[in-house]
Design a protein around this motif. Structure first.
Motif, PDB file in Angstrom:
ATOM      1  N   GLN A 158       0.860  -1.077  -0.265  1.00 29.02           N
ATOM      2  CA  GLN A 158      -0.337  -0.398   0.143  1.00 29.02           C
ATOM      3  C   GLN A 158       1.103   1.162   0.690  1.00 29.02           C
ATOM      4  O   GLN A 158       0.628   2.218  -0.611  1.00 29.02           O
ATOM      5  CB  GLN A 158      -0.748   0.005   1.344  1.00 29.02           C
ATOM      6  N   GLU A 159       2.256   1.145   0.939  1.00 33.74           N
ATOM      7  CA  GLU A 159       2.602   2.871   0.694  1.00 33.74           C
ATOM      8  C   GLU A 159       3.291   2.627  -0.527  1.00 33.74           C
ATOM      9  O   GLU A 159       3.371   3.550  -0.808  1.00 33.74           O
ATOM     10  CB  GLU A 159       4.039   2.049   1.865  1.00 33.74           C
ATOM     11  N   ARG A 160       3.938   1.359  -1.258  1.00 27.47           N
ATOM     12  CA  ARG A 160       4.279   2.091  -2.794  1.00 27.47           C
ATOM     13  C   ARG A 160       3.302   2.304  -3.799  1.00 27.47           C
ATOM     14  O   ARG A 160       3.774   3.189  -4.910  1.00 27.47           O
ATOM     15  CB  ARG A 160       4.973   0.489  -2.871  1.00 27.47           C
TER      16      ARG A 160
ATOM     17  N   ASP B  56      11.426   5.868  -3.784  1.00 30.03           N
ATOM     18  CA  ASP B  56      12.201   4.762  -3.410  1.00 30.03           C
ATOM     19  C   ASP B  56      11.712   4.542  -1.782  1.00 30.03           C
ATOM     20  O   ASP B  56      12.117   4.610  -0.357  1.00 30.03           O
ATOM     21  CB  ASP B  56      13.945   5.305  -3.312  1.00 30.03           C
ATOM     22  N   PRO B  57      10.671   4.018  -1.524  1.00 30.60           N
ATOM     23  CA  PRO B  57       9.321   3.343  -0.328  1.00 30.60           C
ATOM     24  C   PRO B  57      10.284   2.751   0.497  1.00 30.60           C
ATOM     25  O   PRO B  57      11.196   1.750  -0.643  1.00 30.60           O
ATOM     26  CB  PRO B  57       8.182   3.624  -0.605  1.00 30.60           C
TER      27      PRO B  57
ATOM     28  N   ILE C 298      11.644   3.358  -7.584  1.00 29.00           N
ATOM     29  CA  ILE C 298      10.172   3.507  -8.921  1.00 29.00           C
ATOM     30  C   ILE C 298      10.726   4.316 -10.184  1.00 29.00           C
ATOM     31  O   ILE C 298      11.369   5.387  -9.548  1.00 29.00           O
ATOM     32  CB  ILE C 298       8.734   3.609  -8.091  1.00 29.00           C
ATOM     33  N   TYR C 299      10.749   4.152 -10.823  1.00 28.21           N
ATOM     34  CA  TYR C 299      10.761   5.469 -11.667  1.00 28.21           C
ATOM     35  C   TYR C 299      10.209   5.994 -12.647  1.00 28.21           C
ATOM     36  O   TYR C 299       8.642   5.019 -13.380  1.00 28.21           O
ATOM     37  CB  TYR C 299      12.550   4.736 -12.572  1.00 28.21           C
ATOM     38  N   HIS C 300      10.501   6.759 -13.218  1.00 24.42           N
ATOM     39  CA  HIS C 300       9.884   7.173 -14.470  1.00 24.42           C
ATOM     40  C   HIS C 300      10.494   7.558 -16.336  1.00 24.42           C
ATOM     41  O   HIS C 300      10.868   8.317 -16.654  1.00 24.42           O
ATOM     42  CB  HIS C 300       8.590   8.770 -13.930  1.00 24.42           C
ATOM     43  N   CYS C 301       9.747   6.605 -16.990  1.00 24.15           N
ATOM     44  CA  CYS C 301      10.850   6.422 -17.873  1.00 24.15           C
ATOM     45  C   CYS C 301       9.973   7.342 -19.438  1.00 24.15           C
ATOM     46  O   CYS C 301       8.513   6.944 -19.315  1.00 24.15           O
ATOM     47  CB  CYS C 301      10.887   5.114 -19.127  1.00 24.15           C
ATOM     48  N   ARG C 302      10.158   8.281 -19.915  1.00 18.69           N
ATOM     49  CA  ARG C 302       9.094   9.181 -20.611  1.00 18.69           C
ATOM     50  C   ARG C 302      10.303   8.588 -22.585  1.00 18.69           C
ATOM     51  O   ARG C 302      11.321   8.553 -22.815  1.00 18.69           O
ATOM     52  CB  ARG C 302       9.745  10.559 -20.671  1.00 18.69           C
TER      53      ARG C 302
END
Length: 510
Positions: free
Chosen positions: A387-389, A475-476, A489-493
């Protein structure tokens, strides 16, 4: 008509009372520690009802779908039928002990030992592919005993139906049926192999499982591909013979295992050795699972029936007054040991208290798979952090411009990560996830092309090579969670490939 005495009434009610106690215990603590990663995956599978999945037959997702649409998807609702299954096993074990000729002491002992079996309580706490194994397998053995006692061949049709349902729940029954075939060939039960009713039962089992077999065959048997990959990656912990049999004793209860051994002796020594086939079946199945390096808990569905037989054997062997008291003291000691071990199988303690308990206890069972271990066993550590992620992803996702949100996919390399997004995400404004793991791969890219992808477990070096820009989303870190599932966790564009056209290359079965 003879009046039923109070003692008779208590005797008849005791297995049901024990079952009710087990059910109440499991439901009371069903809401603790959060969803297991496997449960999140099963909830996702339930939203895609079909005749098969990469790693499991369809019955569990179907039952989960029914629960979700009647009781909801809370922890207690999802864990309701595993608790019912474990409680029902207690009643079936008592009935089996009676069918095997046991008297009051044997029936009560069998029910009690079944109720305190640690692995049965674990199966009753978390929704898993193990949930229905014990009651279904015990019912199958009960039918085999009835067939032998009544010489009623028509019961093979019922046995076939039970076997078919069990196979639609989990494939491991196929190995038990192979062991049963060996047991029949090694005993007088080989006569049934020439009986038309036996083959009628086999036809019923095949008819029930045929849709799933065809589903697997149409997709080149992904379940077998998965097993091949697991073996190739050496993911399963290989146990020595001593470690394997110790693990079995620990799962059943270090004291109760004596009744399992007694049950094997009983099957070989009953008058006219009429149940010898069941003894050979147990030995063949145990050896088969060891030779295949199966996970230790895959053996355990055979144990309720063995406990029933063992209780009957012990009743007949220890008939004097002092020896009965000795057996009673031994069973009480087994109950005390299970009570001591209970926090490892049912979350009766707060997680912090369990962490301290886990450091003190020395009866640790070996993990079934190689992984990056958390401070607590995988059985519990897989329940933390999801849930935290999801909330961390939601905070970032909802801060994106509306136009970008519409084309942003959320990708999970592991089904637990994607399942968490699917379960917790809608309430936080997140779309359904996409994933490459197991059945998620079959559900496809949902039309996302890779222009904007939030990657839940990404390799930053790989992403920098294939994305125009890479942004750290979060980065939880959650105490007690498995550290290998808490990667950034990353965002790839602007991924340099179109997901809709290269999706096949993302398949991840292991």
């Amino acid at each position: 008509m003879r009046d039923v005495s109070l003692g008779d009434r208590l005797f008849l009610a005791l297995p049901a009372l024990l079952a009710a106690f087990v059910f109440a215990l499991l439901i009371c603590f069903a809401g603790r520690y959060g969803f297991h990663s496997d449960e999140l995956y099963f909830l996702a599978c339930a939203e895609h009802p079909t005749w098969g999945y990469v790693d499991l037959p369809p019955l569990l997702p179907w039952l989960t779908w029914f629960v979700m649409h009647t009781l909801g998807a809370s922890l207690t609702a999802v864990r309701l039928y595993p608790a019912l299954a474990t409680a029902g096993t207690v009643v079936l074990v008592a009935r089996l002990a009676s069918e095997l000729g046991g008297g009051r002491r044997a029936v009560i002992t069998a029910a009690l030992l079944s109720a305190i079996t640690p692995v049965a309580l674990a199966f009753g706490h978390i929704l898993s592919t193990n949930a229905l194994d014990m009651p279904l397998w015990t019912a199958a053995v009960l039918l085999l005993v009835r067939i032998e006692k009544t010489a009623n061949p028509r019961l093979w049709l019922v046995f076939g139906a039970v076997a078919g349902v069990a196979l639609m729940h989990k494939y491991s029954l196929a190995f038990y049926l192979a062991a049963l075939a060996a047991g029949m060939l090694l005993s007088a039960w080989r006569r049934w192999l020439l009986n038309g009713w036996f083959w009628g039962g086999a036809a019923i089992a095949l008819a029930i499982t045929l849709p799933n077999i065809l589903w697997q065959a149409h997709r080149q048997f992904p379940f077998l591909q998965l097993q091949h990959n697991i073996n190739a990656n050496h993911r399963t912990v290989i146990l020595s013979p001593l470690e394997f049999f110790y693990a079995q004793a620990l799962l059943v209860n270090l004291l109760s295992i004596a009744f399992v051994i007694a049950g094997a002796v009983f099957f070989f020594t009953t008058p006219m050795k009429r149940f010898r086939a069941l003894g050979w079946t147990f030995i063949a199945y145990l050896l088969l699972m060891y030779m295949l390096h199966a996970k230790d808990y895959l053996v355990t569905p055979v144990y309720p029936a063995m406990l029933a037989a063992g209780a009957v054997a012990v009743e007949s062997w220890f008939s004097s007054k002092w020896s009965r008291r000795l057996v009673a003291a031994y069973v009480i000691a087994a109950c005390a040991l299970s009570a001591l071990m209970l926090p490892s199988f049912v979350p009766v303690l707060s997680i912090d208290a369990y962490g301290r308990y886990n450091q003190i206890m020395t009866l640790h069972r070996t993990e079934a798979e190689h992984n990056t271990h958390a401070a607590i066993p995988d059985y519990y550590s897989s329940c933390f952090g999801w849930q935290e992620r999801t909330e961390a992803v939601a905070r970032y996702y909802n801060a994106l411009p509306a136009e970008e949100r519409q084309k942003t996919a959320i990708f999970g390399r592991f089904y637990g990560q994607a399942g968490a997004i699917d379960h917790f995400g809608p309430a936080l404004g997140l779309p359904k996830a996409i994933g490459s793991h197991h059945s998620y791969w079959y559900w496809g890219s949902r039309g996302y092309d890779g222009e904007s992808v939030i990657v839940l477990d990404g390799d930053p070096e790989y992403l920098r090579q294939h994305c125009a820009s890479v942004v750290l989303v979060a980065d939880p870190k959650v105490r007690w969670a498995r550290p290998d599932w808490e990667r950034p966790i990353y965002h790839c564009r602007n991924l340099d490939r179109d997901l809709t056209t290269v999706w096949d290359s993302y398949r991840h079965f292991d």
